[in-house]
Design a protein around this motif. Structure first.
Motif, PDB file in Angstrom:
ATOM      1  N   UNK A   1       6.240   5.640   2.338  1.00 19.95           N
ATOM      2  CA  UNK A   1       5.461   5.528   1.037  1.00 19.95           C
ATOM      3  C   UNK A   1       6.133   6.062  -0.156  1.00 19.95           C
ATOM      4  N   UNK A   2       6.720   6.867  -0.306  1.00 21.76           N
ATOM      5  CA  UNK A   2       7.667   7.644  -1.349  1.00 21.76           C
ATOM      6  C   UNK A   2       8.711   6.511  -1.828  1.00 21.76           C
TER       7      UNK A   2
ATOM      8  N   UNK B   1       1.058  -1.124   0.022  1.00 22.93           N
ATOM      9  CA  UNK B   1       0.160  -0.060  -0.023  1.00 22.93           C
ATOM     10  C   UNK B   1       0.867   1.259  -0.028  1.00 22.93           C
ATOM     11  N   UNK B   2       0.530   2.167  -0.834  1.00 21.03           N
ATOM     12  CA  UNK B   2       1.202   3.399  -0.832  1.00 21.03           C
ATOM     13  C   UNK B   2       0.245   4.520  -0.959  1.00 21.03           C
ATOM     14  N   UNK B   3       0.346   5.575  -0.281  1.00 20.90           N
ATOM     15  CA  UNK B   3      -0.672   6.735  -0.081  1.00 20.90           C
ATOM     16  C   UNK B   3      -0.556   7.574  -1.440  1.00 20.90           C
ATOM     17  N   UNK B   4      -1.709   7.296  -2.186  1.00 21.85           N
ATOM     18  CA  UNK B   4      -1.574   8.154  -3.577  1.00 21.85           C
ATOM     19  C   UNK B   4      -0.982   7.261  -4.786  1.00 21.85           C
TER      20      UNK B   4
ATOM     21  N   UNK C   1       3.466   0.865  -5.188  1.00 23.68           N
ATOM     22  CA  UNK C   1       2.265   0.329  -5.003  1.00 23.68           C
ATOM     23  C   UNK C   1       1.074   1.061  -5.235  1.00 23.68           C
ATOM     24  N   UNK C   2       0.113   0.896  -4.526  1.00 23.42           N
ATOM     25  CA  UNK C   2      -1.362   1.355  -4.770  1.00 23.42           C
ATOM     26  C   UNK C   2      -1.955   1.959  -3.336  1.00 23.42           C
ATOM     27  N   UNK C   3      -2.755   2.652  -3.619  1.00 23.23           N
ATOM     28  CA  UNK C   3      -3.889   3.060  -2.509  1.00 23.23           C
ATOM     29  C   UNK C   3      -5.108   2.407  -2.878  1.00 23.23           C
ATOM     30  N   UNK C   4      -6.007   2.295  -2.096  1.00 19.54           N
ATOM     31  CA  UNK C   4      -7.335   1.752  -2.477  1.00 19.54           C
ATOM     32  C   UNK C   4      -7.796   1.890  -3.714  1.00 19.54           C
ATOM     33  N   UNK C   5      -8.068   3.188  -4.100  1.00 16.32           N
ATOM     34  CA  UNK C   5      -8.606   3.657  -5.330  1.00 16.32           C
ATOM     35  C   UNK C   5      -7.675   3.466  -6.487  1.00 16.32           C
TER      36      UNK C   5
ATOM     37  N   UNK D   1      -1.801   1.346 -12.761  1.00 17.18           N
ATOM     38  CA  UNK D   1      -0.472   0.660 -12.379  1.00 17.18           C
ATOM     39  C   UNK D   1       0.229   1.110 -11.335  1.00 17.18           C
ATOM     40  N   UNK D   2       1.194   0.537 -10.531  1.00 16.85           N
ATOM     41  CA  UNK D   2       1.688   0.978  -9.492  1.00 16.85           C
ATOM     42  C   UNK D   2       2.453   2.107  -9.742  1.00 16.85           C
ATOM     43  N   UNK D   3       2.649   2.949  -8.636  1.00 16.15           N
ATOM     44  CA  UNK D   3       3.568   4.140  -8.656  1.00 16.15           C
ATOM     45  C   UNK D   3       3.987   4.320  -7.192  1.00 16.15           C
ATOM     46  N   UNK D   4       4.901   5.086  -6.981  1.00 17.65           N
ATOM     47  CA  UNK D   4       5.618   5.490  -5.848  1.00 17.65           C
ATOM     48  C   UNK D   4       4.554   6.370  -5.253  1.00 17.65           C
ATOM     49  N   UNK D   5       4.161   6.307  -3.689  1.00 20.03           N
ATOM     50  CA  UNK D   5       3.469   7.217  -3.138  1.00 20.03           C
ATOM     51  C   UNK D   5       3.737   8.348  -2.473  1.00 20.03           C
ATOM     52  N   UNK D   6       3.057   8.989  -1.700  1.00 21.95           N
ATOM     53  CA  UNK D   6       3.569  10.285  -1.175  1.00 21.95           C
ATOM     54  C   UNK D   6       3.231   9.922   0.303  1.00 21.95           C
ATOM     55  N   UNK D   7       3.715  10.983   1.154  1.00 25.63           N
ATOM     56  CA  UNK D   7       3.575  11.041   2.639  1.00 25.63           C
ATOM     57  C   UNK D   7       2.213  11.607   2.877  1.00 25.63           C
TER      58      UNK D   7
END
Length: 293
Positions: free
Chosen positions: A100-101, A73-76, A105-109, A84-90
């Motif tokens: 998360x950065x 799980x990654x926020x954003x 990964x993915x967040x829920x949506x 597709x999966x991307x790097x997340x954010x804080x």
């Protein structure tokens, strides 16, 4: 003496046999760890009940492949230019999101978007949980009070309020769902959480959108519980949005952004109304019937 020696020998033989059997059992356990770590049936990420459409099954397969790959799980995450999966954010509200950065990964949506893009062959559920729940691609909708009884694998479950839907997941059947739940965890299979702020569910149509389809313009445009500016707010379009209109009627006169109109449209996916000012097209929409009530 001979009988006693024979007895001791027999005891030693039995102990040796027991020791060898125990060691053999331990070795066997070491050689076959899958018998210990294999998931129980209720932990499998798969279609767990009959009745799902081919598209829903494909969406589940796509989401479950990400679970099997151990994706975070990654926020954003999952909201890049393509599904597709991307790097997340804080997430400023969640200390657990500090890494998360660094995680792809993915967040829920983001997970829902990816799964249904794989199923449909196009990016049909781009947006956050609210945009996905209110999609014009809903084939059926279910209230929280209906529980799990009418649901089929592939249906989307949402949590929050009509104004702020903050979580969405994919139903697997048998009371289970696949979700990107929260920072610090990987994508997972969970028990469906019907308590708290569970809002309802929808069944996704992966084919053509049916009905009277229009597009809105503007940002932060609120839909209303009744065709009046004084009515309760239901949901705000974050930006231009594809909508289905069931009918329209003359009601309160509204002046906004340089336009004046008394026409309002009923949006079945929102169970709400919006002034025609913010719907692209003529003041009175072509081919849309007049509401009878």
């Amino acid at each position: 003496m001979r009988d006693r020696t024979g007895l001791i020998g027999a005891v030693i033989g039995v102990l040796t046999l027991i020791t060898w059997a125990s060691a053999s059992s331990a070795d066997a356990a070491e050689r076959t760890p899958t018998t210990i770590t294999a998931p129980h049936d209720d932990e499998r990420c798969a279609v767990l009940a009959p009745g799902a459409s081919a598209g829903a099954e494909q969406a589940i397969a796509a989401a479950c492949a990400q679970v099997a790959a151990g994706v975070w799980y990654t926020w954003g995450g999952g909201h890049g230019t393509r599904p597709g999966a991307t790097y997340g954010q804080v997430d400023p509200t969640d200390p657990a999101s500090e890494h998360d950065p660094e995680r792809l990964g993915f967040d829920c949506s983001g997970l829902v978007r990816y799964a249904y893009a794989q199923a449909a062959g196009s990016d049909i559920l781009n947006g956050d949980a609210g945009a996905q729940y209110y999609t014009a691609r809903a084939a059926s909708r279910f209230t929280a009070a209906q529980g799990l009884a009418p649901l089929l694998p592939g249906d989307l479950l949402a949590w929050g309020t009509s104004q702020d839907l903050h979580h969405i997941a994919i139903y697997l059947g048998a009371g289970k769902m696949v979700e990107a739940r929260q920072s610090g965890t990987k994508l997972m299979v969970s028990d469906v959480r019907l308590g708290g702020d569970y809002f309802g569910a929808l069944r996704v149509n992966t084919g053509a959108v049916t009905g009277h389809v229009f597009h809105t313009w503007g940002t932060g445009v609120w839909t209303k519980a009744q065709p009046s500016t004084k009515a309760a707010r239901v949901y705000a379009f974050p930006g231009p949005t594809t909508i289905r209109v069931e009918c329209q009627k003359h009601a309160e006169v509204v002046t906004a952004d340089g336009y004046t109109n008394d026409a309002w449209s009923y949006l079945p996916d929102y169970r709400a109304w919006v002034t025609n000012i913010y719907i692209q097209g003529p003041a009175w929409l072509d081919d849309v019937p007049t509401c009878t009530s």
